[in-house]
Design a protein around this motif. Structure first.
Motif, PDB file in Angstrom:
ATOM      1  N   GLY A 169       0.867  -1.157   0.092  1.00  0.00           N
ATOM      2  CA  GLY A 169       0.017  -0.060   0.056  1.00  0.00           C
ATOM      3  C   GLY A 169       0.791   1.170  -0.102  1.00  0.00           C
ATOM      4  N   SER A 170       1.950   1.307   0.438  1.00  0.00           N
ATOM      5  CA  SER A 170       2.998   2.535   0.593  1.00  0.00           C
ATOM      6  C   SER A 170       4.055   2.537  -0.294  1.00  0.00           C
TER       7      SER A 170
ATOM      8  N   LEU B 260      -2.503  -3.061  -3.441  1.00  0.00           N
ATOM      9  CA  LEU B 260      -1.719  -1.948  -3.893  1.00  0.00           C
ATOM     10  C   LEU B 260      -2.372  -0.590  -3.684  1.00  0.00           C
ATOM     11  N   GLY B 261      -1.510   0.354  -3.495  1.00  0.00           N
ATOM     12  CA  GLY B 261      -1.856   1.774  -3.374  1.00  0.00           C
ATOM     13  C   GLY B 261      -2.582   2.464  -4.612  1.00  0.00           C
ATOM     14  N   ASP B 262      -3.373   3.489  -4.454  1.00  0.00           N
ATOM     15  CA  ASP B 262      -3.882   3.969  -5.622  1.00  0.00           C
ATOM     16  C   ASP B 262      -3.131   4.362  -6.821  1.00  0.00           C
TER      17      ASP B 262
ATOM     18  N   PRO C 251      -7.717  -2.811 -13.795  1.00  0.00           N
ATOM     19  CA  PRO C 251      -7.676  -1.553 -13.033  1.00  0.00           C
ATOM     20  C   PRO C 251      -6.239  -0.902 -12.987  1.00  0.00           C
ATOM     21  N   PHE C 252      -5.209  -1.540 -13.552  1.00  0.00           N
ATOM     22  CA  PHE C 252      -4.161  -0.730 -13.499  1.00  0.00           C
ATOM     23  C   PHE C 252      -3.612  -0.430 -14.720  1.00  0.00           C
ATOM     24  N   ALA C 253      -4.393  -0.678 -15.855  1.00  0.00           N
ATOM     25  CA  ALA C 253      -4.195   0.060 -17.036  1.00  0.00           C
ATOM     26  C   ALA C 253      -3.694   1.479 -16.852  1.00  0.00           C
TER      27      ALA C 253
END
Length: 290
Positions: free
Chosen positions: A106-107, A134-136, A159-161
């Motif tokens: 997340g960090s 994973l962080g945004d 979502p990671f595109a």
């Protein structure tokens, strides 16, 4: 298939004009990289990727590797924090311990998954557990076995595109498309469009919008164990410094190839080691004015 864009050549002159962003004086301002990989038989792959990230300027490194080798990795890599992950009886990293990485996933500014993983099914389990944590704003770099399982996980990575980088060799690129690569200038951009990723494959870099670049550097000696791990780590390190994705992958691809050129001159076209590339990376960056 849409027509391919003209391929531009990556030259030292072009890169000097496309200068990297300035970095801060804190290790955290230069970005945090997490490398997840390193089965018990292949921990060095994760180490190579992590050290490459530091060599191009990342500020903070964490390595997550099989529990059996975590202590040795911490001793061998004093520059990194090391987390031991559950493994099966063969030493392959499983997805069961992904919760141990929740804070780090997340960090981190950049997460690299794949170097040194050695079981396709377990790698898929690991990815399924890790991606939601994973962080945004975290960049995701996938390499090696993480690329091999990607065709069956398109929904999970969708979502990671736009914040995804892939570093396949030609065999891995073929798996990503479900066929052999027979025309890099068409196939690498197709991989980029298919996965919404910036892609470095062989001598080409492509992004989802159709940009395509070719590095003129590089030697046959780069086709050696661990070389791809160094490339993935160099990409991660430049991303961690705040470099835009296409620029980071172009710079990393050229720097990796030019490091091979330097070693080919000093050692020979064949026979230099992936670990020897590490020391050359900052020297190439200095030559480019970075």
């Amino acid at each position: 298939m849409p027509p391919t864009s003209p391929v531009r050549d990556l030259t030292p002159t072009l890169l000097r004009e496309w200068s990297l962003p300035s970095v801060g004086d804190s290790k955290y301002s230069r970005g945090q990289v997490l490398v997840v990989g390193g089965a018990a038989r292949t921990p060095g792959a994760a180490q190579l990727a992590g050290l490459a990230a530091l060599r191009v300027g990342a500020g903070h490194l964490t390595l997550a590797v099989a529990d059996a080798v975590a202590t040795a990795m911490a001793v061998a890599t004093p520059e990194a924090g090391v987390i031991g992950l559950p493994q099966d009886g063969k030493g392959s990293v499983t997805g069961e311990g992904v919760g141990l990485l929740e804070d780090d996933l997340g960090s981190a500014d950049v997460v690299v998954i794949g170097p040194g993983l050695d079981d396709a099914e377990l790698t898929a389990d690991l990815l399924k557990g890790a991606l939601p944590l994973l962080g945004d704003d975290t960049w995701l770099v996938l390499d090696a076995y993480a690329l091999g399982v990607l065709p069956g996980m398109k929904d999970a990575v969708a979502p990671f595109a736009g914040r995804l980088v892939l570093t396949p060799n030609s065999s891995e690129g073929g798996r990503l498309l479900g066929r052999d690569l027979d025309d890099l200038e068409a196939d690498v951009p197709e991989i980029a469009r298919t996965y919404g990723a910036v892609v470095s494959c062989q001598t080409l870099v492509a992004d989802p919008d159709g940009a395509c670049w070719r590095t003129g550097a590089g030697q046959i000696g780069l086709a050696t164990s661990g070389s791809g791990d160094v490339l993935a780590g160099a990409v991660a390190g430049l991303l961690a410094r705040g470099t835009e994705p296409l620029q980071a992958v172009c710079w990393a691809s050229h720097t990796h190839a030019a490091a091979g050129d330097r070693l080919a001159a000093a050692v020979g076209r064949l026979g230099f080691l992936a670990s020897e590339l590490l020391a050359e990376l900052p020297r190439v960056l200095v030559e480019l004015g970075a």
